[in-house]
Scaffold this active site. Structure first.
Site, PDB file in Angstrom:
ATOM      1  N   CYS A 119      37.700  28.333  24.146  1.00 31.89           N
ATOM      2  CA  CYS A 119      36.294  27.894  24.179  1.00 31.89           C
ATOM      3  C   CYS A 119      35.650  27.849  22.790  1.00 31.89           C
ATOM      4  CB  CYS A 119      35.488  28.781  25.112  1.00 31.89           C
ATOM      5  SG  CYS A 119      36.232  28.870  26.731  1.00 31.89           S
ATOM      6  N   HIS A 252      28.359  27.967  23.383  1.00 32.68           N
ATOM      7  CA  HIS A 252      29.346  27.643  24.419  1.00 32.68           C
ATOM      8  C   HIS A 252      28.699  27.886  25.777  1.00 32.68           C
ATOM      9  CE1 HIS A 252      32.763  27.500  26.930  1.00 32.68           C
ATOM     10  NE2 HIS A 252      32.931  28.808  27.041  1.00 32.68           N
ATOM     11  N   ASN A 282      31.566  25.771  33.032  1.00 34.07           N
ATOM     12  CA  ASN A 282      32.189  26.066  31.747  1.00 34.07           C
ATOM     13  C   ASN A 282      33.314  25.056  31.512  1.00 34.07           C
ATOM     14  OD1 ASN A 282      33.735  27.116  29.667  1.00 34.07           O
ATOM     15  ND2 ASN A 282      33.661  29.229  30.397  1.00 34.07           N
TER      16      ASN A 282
HETATM   17  N1  ACO Z   1      31.241  34.869  44.959  1.00 33.98           N
HETATM   18  C1  ACO Z   1      30.747  35.967  45.566  1.00 33.98           C
HETATM   19  N2  ACO Z   1      31.006  37.203  45.139  1.00 33.98           N
HETATM   20  C2  ACO Z   1      31.780  37.339  44.039  1.00 33.98           C
HETATM   21  C3  ACO Z   1      32.310  36.231  43.360  1.00 33.98           C
HETATM   22  C4  ACO Z   1      32.013  34.955  43.861  1.00 33.98           C
HETATM   23  N3  ACO Z   1      32.466  33.828  43.285  1.00 33.98           N
HETATM   24  N4  ACO Z   1      33.022  36.687  42.316  1.00 33.98           N
HETATM   25  C5  ACO Z   1      32.948  38.017  42.316  1.00 33.98           C
HETATM   26  N5  ACO Z   1      32.195  38.435  43.368  1.00 33.98           N
HETATM   27  C6  ACO Z   1      31.844  39.796  43.745  1.00 33.98           C
HETATM   28  C7  ACO Z   1      32.847  40.788  43.257  1.00 33.98           C
HETATM   29  O1  ACO Z   1      33.925  40.905  44.147  1.00 33.98           O
HETATM   30  C8  ACO Z   1      32.006  42.045  43.209  1.00 33.98           C
HETATM   31  O2  ACO Z   1      31.901  42.559  44.503  1.00 33.98           O
HETATM   32  P1  ACO Z   1      31.941  44.172  44.743  1.00 33.98           P
HETATM   33  O3  ACO Z   1      30.728  44.697  44.024  1.00 33.98           O
HETATM   34  O4  ACO Z   1      31.860  44.268  46.221  1.00 33.98           O
HETATM   35  O5  ACO Z   1      33.230  44.595  44.135  1.00 33.98           O
HETATM   36  C9  ACO Z   1      30.620  41.545  42.821  1.00 33.98           C
HETATM   37  O6  ACO Z   1      30.623  40.132  43.106  1.00 33.98           O
HETATM   38  C10 ACO Z   1      30.294  41.719  41.356  1.00 33.98           C
HETATM   39  O7  ACO Z   1      31.408  41.294  40.582  1.00 33.98           O
HETATM   40  P2  ACO Z   1      31.384  41.407  39.019  1.00 33.98           P
HETATM   41  O8  ACO Z   1      32.687  40.910  38.461  1.00 33.98           O
HETATM   42  O9  ACO Z   1      30.921  42.765  38.636  1.00 33.98           O
HETATM   43  O10 ACO Z   1      30.224  40.364  38.662  1.00 33.98           O
HETATM   44  P3  ACO Z   1      29.535  40.110  37.299  1.00 33.98           P
HETATM   45  O11 ACO Z   1      28.072  40.301  37.425  1.00 33.98           O
HETATM   46  O12 ACO Z   1      30.238  40.759  36.159  1.00 33.98           O
HETATM   47  O13 ACO Z   1      29.722  38.534  37.132  1.00 33.98           O
HETATM   48  C11 ACO Z   1      31.052  36.953  35.903  1.00 33.98           C
HETATM   49  C12 ACO Z   1      31.032  38.005  37.009  1.00 33.98           C
HETATM   50  C13 ACO Z   1      30.121  35.850  36.272  1.00 33.98           C
HETATM   51  C14 ACO Z   1      32.460  36.430  35.745  1.00 33.98           C
HETATM   52  C15 ACO Z   1      30.561  37.628  34.600  1.00 33.98           C
HETATM   53  O14 ACO Z   1      31.267  38.807  34.365  1.00 33.98           O
HETATM   54  C16 ACO Z   1      30.721  36.727  33.402  1.00 33.98           C
HETATM   55  O15 ACO Z   1      30.084  35.686  33.310  1.00 33.98           O
HETATM   56  N6  ACO Z   1      31.546  37.142  32.433  1.00 33.98           N
HETATM   57  C17 ACO Z   1      31.747  36.337  31.238  1.00 33.98           C
HETATM   58  C18 ACO Z   1      32.657  35.228  31.547  1.00 33.98           C
HETATM   59  C19 ACO Z   1      32.667  34.226  30.489  1.00 33.98           C
HETATM   60  O16 ACO Z   1      31.712  34.041  29.767  1.00 33.98           O
HETATM   61  N7  ACO Z   1      33.776  33.564  30.384  1.00 33.98           N
HETATM   62  C20 ACO Z   1      33.917  32.497  29.522  1.00 33.98           C
HETATM   63  C21 ACO Z   1      34.166  32.829  28.078  1.00 33.98           C
HETATM   64  S1  ACO Z   1      35.587  32.187  27.472  1.00 33.98           S
HETATM   65  C22 ACO Z   1      36.056  30.877  28.289  1.00 33.98           C
HETATM   66  O17 ACO Z   1      35.204  30.151  28.644  1.00 33.98           O
HETATM   67  C23 ACO Z   1      37.512  30.531  28.581  1.00 33.98           C
END
Ligand code: ACO
Length: 325
Positions: A119, A252, A282
C-alpha cells in the site's frame, strides 16, 4: 538551473462492478460468513468497493487510468519515457505489469518496471520517478498504482475480505524548472512481515504456502497511526514547510479511523482530508492516485495547492511525499 518533477495530469479507473456492503454481506451469508453494513461502516468507513471481472488484470485497469492521465496532461503515449507501476497483484510472476501495460499503450523502448511496496507502492514509485527525472534519466514518466486485490482475498475471513477493492490511478510526472515534488520520506521494517502478508508463492509448478491475504488488523492499525505521523513530520521538515502549509492530505485509503487520526495529529481540519475509502474500499497501491484524481476532477485540488500523500502497508512499509500540484 535546477531540475525538478511536477505532476501534469492525473487519471483513474474503477472496474464497473460496484458492490455495496449490503450486497457483499448477502453474498458472504450464502457461505455462512456473517457481516453487516453497520459493522463495516462503523469500523472502517467503507460503504462500497469495485471488483474487476476475472479476465481483467492490473495492467488492464492501469492502462485505462494511464490514458486518462495522459489526456489530462495533453500528452500522447509516445511522449512517455518511463513507466513505473506500483502493484502487489501483478498480471504475471514476470514480466512486470509495467511492460504489459507499455505494450497496451502501443509504445516500446522506454524503461518500464514494477515497484512492490504494497500500500506504500505509489509513494515509493513516485519517489523513484522523481529521482530519475531530477538526474536526467527520464523527462516524462507515467507513475501508476493498479491492483486487483479481489484475487488474493480469503472469502472465508470476514476480518479482511470486506476491506479491499480493485482499481487504478495514474499520474504523468514531468521535468520542470519549478518544484512540484518538494520532498519524500520512505521507510521499511521487515520485522513486521507477519502482520500483513500473502504468505505464498509459486515453485515447481505449484502454489506453496497460502496465496491469500492475512492481516492482524489491530497490530496494523497501531503501527500505521504512529509511522504515518512520523513520515508526515519528516517530509514537512525536509521541505521546510509546516502543517499550516498543507492544503490537502491524501493518505492511503485503508480505514477512515486511521485517516482521521492522522489528520488530527497534524491539526488539520476535517475538510482538508481527501476521503474515497467510503466508495473504493482499500485498493492498496492504487488508493492514493485514485483519491488524488477524484480530488482533482471534483475541483478540490487545484494548481498550486500543497498536497501531502501518505502510504502505509505490508512489509511493513511507509512513507510520505509533499508536493505542489
Ligand atoms: N463483520 C462483523 N464482525 C466482524 C467482522 C466483520 N467483517 N470482522 C471482525 N468482526 C468481529 C470480530 O470477530 C470481533 O468479534 P469478537 O469481539 O466477538 O471477537 C469484533 O468484530 C472486533 O474485531 P476487531 O478485529 O477487534 O475489530 P477492529 O475494531 O480492530 O477492526 C479492522 C478491525 C477494521 C480490520 C481494524 O483493525 C483495521 O482497520 N486495522 C487496520 C487495517 C488496515 O489499515 N489495513 C490496511 C493497511 S495495509 C494494506 O492496505 C495492505
Amino acid at each position: 538551473m535546477s531540475r525538478y518533477s511536477r505532476i501534469t495530469g492525473t487519471g483513474s479507473f474503477l472496474p464497473p462492478k460496484r458492490v455495496t456492503n449490503a450486497e457483499l454481506a448477502t453474498q458472504l451469508a450464502a457461505n455462512g460468513i456473517e457481516t453487516s453494513d453497520e459493522w463495516i461502516v462503523e469500523r472502517t468507513g467503507i460503504r462500497a468497493r469495485h471488483f474487476a471481472e476475472p479476465d481483467v488484470g492490473s495492467s488492464e485497469l492501469g492502462v485505462h487510468a494511464a490514458r486518462r492521465a495522459l489526456e489530462a496532461a495533453g500528452r500522447q503515449p509516445s511522449d512517455i519515457d518511463l513507466i513505473i507501476v506500483a502493484t502487489s497483484t501483478p498480471d504475471m510472476v514476470f514480466p512486470s505489469t509495467a511492460t504489459i501495460l507499455q505494450n497496451k499503450l502501443g509504445i516500446a523502448g522506454c524503461p518500464a518496471f514494477d515497484v512492490q511496496a504494497v500500500c506504500s507502492g505509489f509513494v515509493y514509485a513516485l519517489t523513484v520517478a522523481d529521482a530519475m527525472i531530477r538526474t536526467g534519466t527520464a523527462s516524462r514518466a507515467l507513475v501508476i498504482g493498479s491492483e486487483v486485490f479481489s484475487r488474493i482475498l480469503d472469502w472465508t475471513d470476514r476480518t479482511t475480505c470486506v476491506l479491499f477493492g480493485d482499481g487504478a490511478g495514474a499520474v504523468v510526472l514531468e521535468a520542470s524548472d519549478t518544484p512540484g515534488l518538494l520532498a519524500s520520506d520512505l521507510h521499511a521494517d521487515g520485522k513486521h512481515v507477519e502482520i500483513l502478508c500473502v504468505p505464498g508463492g509459486v515453485s515447481g509448478g505449484k502454489v506453496h504456502g497460502n496465496p491469500l491475504l492475512r492481516m492482524d488488523g489491530q497490530a496494523v492499525f497501531k503501527l500505521a497511526v504512529g509511522v504515518l505521523d512520523q513520515a508526515a513530520r519528516a517530509v514537512l521538515k525536509k521541505a521546510e514547510r509546516t502543517e499550516a502549509d498543507i492544503d490537502w492530505l491524501i493518505p492511503h485509503q485503508a480505514n477512515i479511523r486511521i485517516m482521521q487520526g492522522t489528520a488530527r495529529k497534524l491539526k488539520l481540519p476535517a475538510d482538508k482530508l481527501v476521503v474515497t475509502v467510503d466508495q473504493h474500499g482499500n485498493t492498496s497501491a492504487a488508493s492514493i492516485p485514485l483519491a488524488l484524481d477524484v480530488a482533482v476532477r471534483s475541483g478540490k485540488v487545484r494548481q498550486g495547492d500543497t498536497v501531502m500523500l501518505e502510504g502505509v502497508g505490508g512489509g511493513f512499509t511507509w512513507g510520505a511525499v509533499l508536493l505542489d500540484f
